[in-house]
Write a protein that holds these residues in place. Sequence first.
Motif, mmCIF file in Angstrom:
data_model
loop_
_atom_site.group_PDB
_atom_site.id
_atom_site.type_symbol
_atom_site.label_atom_id
_atom_site.label_comp_id
_atom_site.label_asym_id
_atom_site.label_seq_id
_atom_site.Cartn_x
_atom_site.Cartn_y
_atom_site.Cartn_z
ATOM 1 N N ASP A 141 0.831 -1.202 0.000
ATOM 2 C CA ASP A 141 0.000 0.000 0.000
ATOM 3 C C ASP A 141 0.867 1.254 0.000
ATOM 4 O O ASP A 141 0.542 2.246 -0.659
ATOM 5 N N GLU A 142 1.961 1.213 0.750
ATOM 6 C CA GLU A 142 2.860 2.370 0.808
ATOM 7 C C GLU A 142 3.519 2.619 -0.553
ATOM 8 O O GLU A 142 3.677 3.771 -0.970
ATOM 9 N N ILE A 143 3.883 1.569 -1.256
ATOM 10 C CA ILE A 143 4.471 1.716 -2.599
ATOM 11 C C ILE A 143 3.457 2.349 -3.546
ATOM 12 O O ILE A 143 3.774 3.290 -4.292
ATOM 13 N N LYS A 144 2.211 1.868 -3.514
ATOM 14 C CA LYS A 144 1.164 2.436 -4.375
ATOM 15 C C LYS A 144 0.957 3.924 -4.077
ATOM 16 O O LYS A 144 0.832 4.743 -4.988
ATOM 17 N N ALA A 145 0.909 4.271 -2.813
ATOM 18 C CA ALA A 145 0.709 5.675 -2.434
ATOM 19 C C ALA A 145 1.907 6.526 -2.844
ATOM 20 O O ALA A 145 1.737 7.668 -3.289
ATOM 21 N N ALA A 146 3.126 5.995 -2.725
ATOM 22 C CA ALA A 146 4.316 6.732 -3.157
ATOM 23 C C ALA A 146 4.251 6.972 -4.659
ATOM 24 O O ALA A 146 4.614 8.061 -5.135
ATOM 25 N N HIS A 147 3.782 6.014 -5.413
ATOM 26 C CA HIS A 147 3.625 6.196 -6.861
ATOM 27 C C HIS A 147 2.572 7.263 -7.149
ATOM 28 O O HIS A 147 2.768 8.093 -8.049
ATOM 29 N N GLN A 148 1.482 7.290 -6.385
ATOM 30 C CA GLN A 148 0.467 8.339 -6.544
ATOM 31 C C GLN A 148 1.082 9.714 -6.285
ATOM 32 O O GLN A 148 0.678 10.699 -6.883
ATOM 33 N N ALA A 149 2.056 9.747 -5.404
ATOM 34 C CA ALA A 149 2.718 11.009 -5.070
ATOM 35 C C ALA A 149 3.752 11.416 -6.120
ATOM 36 O O ALA A 149 4.358 12.478 -6.011
ATOM 37 N N GLY A 150 3.961 10.550 -7.106
ATOM 38 C CA GLY A 150 4.914 10.878 -8.160
ATOM 39 C C GLY A 150 6.302 10.328 -7.925
ATOM 40 O O GLY A 150 7.248 10.673 -8.635
ATOM 41 N N LEU A 151 6.452 9.484 -6.929
ATOM 42 C CA LEU A 151 7.754 8.898 -6.609
ATOM 43 C C LEU A 151 7.892 7.563 -7.327
ATOM 44 O O LEU A 151 7.790 6.491 -6.739
ATOM 45 N N GLY A 152 8.108 7.638 -8.641
ATOM 46 C CA GLY A 152 8.115 6.457 -9.490
ATOM 47 C C GLY A 152 9.258 5.500 -9.258
ATOM 48 O O GLY A 152 9.178 4.339 -9.647
ATOM 49 N N LEU A 153 10.342 5.948 -8.623
ATOM 50 C CA LEU A 153 11.485 5.066 -8.387
ATOM 51 C C LEU A 153 11.302 4.165 -7.173
ATOM 52 O O LEU A 153 12.085 3.246 -6.944
ATOM 53 N N VAL A 154 10.271 4.428 -6.382
ATOM 54 C CA VAL A 154 9.994 3.592 -5.211
ATOM 55 C C VAL A 154 9.524 2.229 -5.716
ATOM 56 O O VAL A 154 8.677 2.140 -6.601
ATOM 57 N N HIS A 155 10.086 1.177 -5.159
ATOM 58 C CA HIS A 155 9.735 -0.178 -5.593
ATOM 59 C C HIS A 155 9.870 -1.162 -4.430
ATOM 60 O O HIS A 155 10.483 -0.842 -3.416
ATOM 61 N N GLY A 156 9.309 -2.317 -4.619
ATOM 62 C CA GLY A 156 9.377 -3.343 -3.588
ATOM 63 C C GLY A 156 10.600 -4.232 -3.755
ATOM 64 O O GLY A 156 11.094 -4.426 -4.867
ATOM 65 N N VAL A 157 11.091 -4.733 -2.638
ATOM 66 C CA VAL A 157 12.173 -5.716 -2.623
ATOM 67 C C VAL A 157 11.764 -6.823 -1.657
ATOM 68 O O VAL A 157 10.914 -6.614 -0.789
ATOM 69 N N ASP A 158 12.378 -7.987 -1.832
ATOM 70 C CA ASP A 158 12.031 -9.115 -0.955
ATOM 71 C C ASP A 158 12.394 -8.856 0.500
ATOM 72 O O ASP A 158 11.721 -9.328 1.408
ATOM 73 N N ARG A 159 13.462 -8.093 0.709
ATOM 74 C CA ARG A 159 13.896 -7.738 2.062
ATOM 75 C C ARG A 159 14.900 -6.604 1.973
ATOM 76 O O ARG A 159 15.557 -6.418 0.959
ATOM 77 N N ALA A 160 15.021 -5.848 3.055
ATOM 78 C CA ALA A 160 16.049 -4.807 3.133
ATOM 79 C C ALA A 160 17.397 -5.496 3.342
ATOM 80 O O ALA A 160 17.456 -6.553 3.982
ATOM 81 N N PRO A 161 18.469 -4.935 2.823
ATOM 82 C CA PRO A 161 19.777 -5.597 2.927
ATOM 83 C C PRO A 161 20.432 -5.442 4.296
ATOM 84 O O PRO A 161 21.448 -4.787 4.462
ATOM 85 N N LEU A 162 19.833 -6.052 5.280
ATOM 86 C CA LEU A 162 20.360 -6.038 6.637
ATOM 87 C C LEU A 162 20.780 -7.448 7.014
ATOM 88 O O LEU A 162 20.019 -8.399 6.797
ATOM 89 N N ASP A 163 21.948 -7.588 7.584
ATOM 90 C CA ASP A 163 22.415 -8.904 8.003
ATOM 91 C C ASP A 163 21.845 -9.330 9.351
ATOM 92 O O ASP A 163 21.720 -10.505 9.632
ATOM 93 N N ALA A 164 21.483 -8.364 10.186
ATOM 94 C CA ALA A 164 21.081 -8.663 11.559
ATOM 95 C C ALA A 164 19.787 -9.459 11.641
ATOM 96 O O ALA A 164 19.618 -10.281 12.533
ATOM 97 N N PHE A 165 18.837 -9.205 10.733
ATOM 98 C CA PHE A 165 17.558 -9.930 10.761
ATOM 99 C C PHE A 165 16.877 -9.801 9.402
ATOM 100 O O PHE A 165 17.210 -8.930 8.613
ATOM 101 N N ASN A 166 15.922 -10.672 9.164
ATOM 102 C CA ASN A 166 15.171 -10.659 7.915
ATOM 103 C C ASN A 166 14.002 -9.713 8.081
ATOM 104 O O ASN A 166 13.108 -9.941 8.887
ATOM 105 N N THR A 167 13.995 -8.645 7.296
ATOM 106 C CA THR A 167 12.947 -7.635 7.402
ATOM 107 C C THR A 167 11.658 -8.054 6.709
ATOM 108 O O THR A 167 10.624 -7.453 6.934
ATOM 109 N N GLY A 168 11.737 -9.070 5.857
ATOM 110 C CA GLY A 168 10.589 -9.375 5.021
ATOM 111 C C GLY A 168 10.492 -8.329 3.926
ATOM 112 O O GLY A 168 11.429 -7.553 3.711
ATOM 113 N N SER A 169 9.360 -8.281 3.219
ATOM 114 C CA SER A 169 9.242 -7.345 2.104
ATOM 115 C C SER A 169 9.464 -5.917 2.587
ATOM 116 O O SER A 169 9.150 -5.562 3.720
ATOM 117 N N ALA A 170 10.045 -5.120 1.702
ATOM 118 C CA ALA A 170 10.377 -3.743 2.051
ATOM 119 C C ALA A 170 10.149 -2.843 0.853
ATOM 120 O O ALA A 170 10.087 -3.301 -0.283
#
Length: 173
Positions: A141-170
């Motif tokens: 939902d946040e990605i869709k809203a960012a696109h509505q705001a004109g932030l076309g480079l915002v995209h989903g990834v499977d997880r944030a690149p953190l070694d400490a823990f798995n963030t899940g989708s980001a």
Amino acid sequence: MTDRAYDKDTAWTNAVLPPIAPLATEHRTTVCVVGAGIAGLTTAYMLAKEGRGVIVLDDGVIGGGESGLTTAHLVNALDRRWTELARLHTPERLRLAAASHTAAIDTIERIVQEESIDCDFRRVPGYLFAAPGHPSSTIEDEIKAAHQAGLGLVHGVDRAPLDAFNTGSARAA
């Protein structure tokens, strides 16, 4: 330790800054900027470049308030989340908010380059991930809203690149 922001122990507030004496005499100026963080100093710089007389006032050290407590990561991801803003405002106002934050970051980058400021400014990705227990649709939902705001480079990834823990989708920007 006190509650004053500039008394907190962070990497940004531990920098050695030259002491600045309080105003000891009366001064007259065209503009008084209150706050010596990144926003206040950028505003004062731009006004001074236009030839205006500017005095910057702060109750602490330069960059010692909110600017000193951040990660020094300038972002157009707002605290109030794009989904909430999209619910409260028209698409035009949403795009205006995104454009203004993007323009502010671009302006700071330009000033850094023009003035050869040695501050290690660089563009890096930013990530937003849902708190434990929140559905992955929160990020979608946040990605869709960012696109509505004109932030076309915002995209989903499977997880944030953190070694400490798995963030899940980001959300990445």
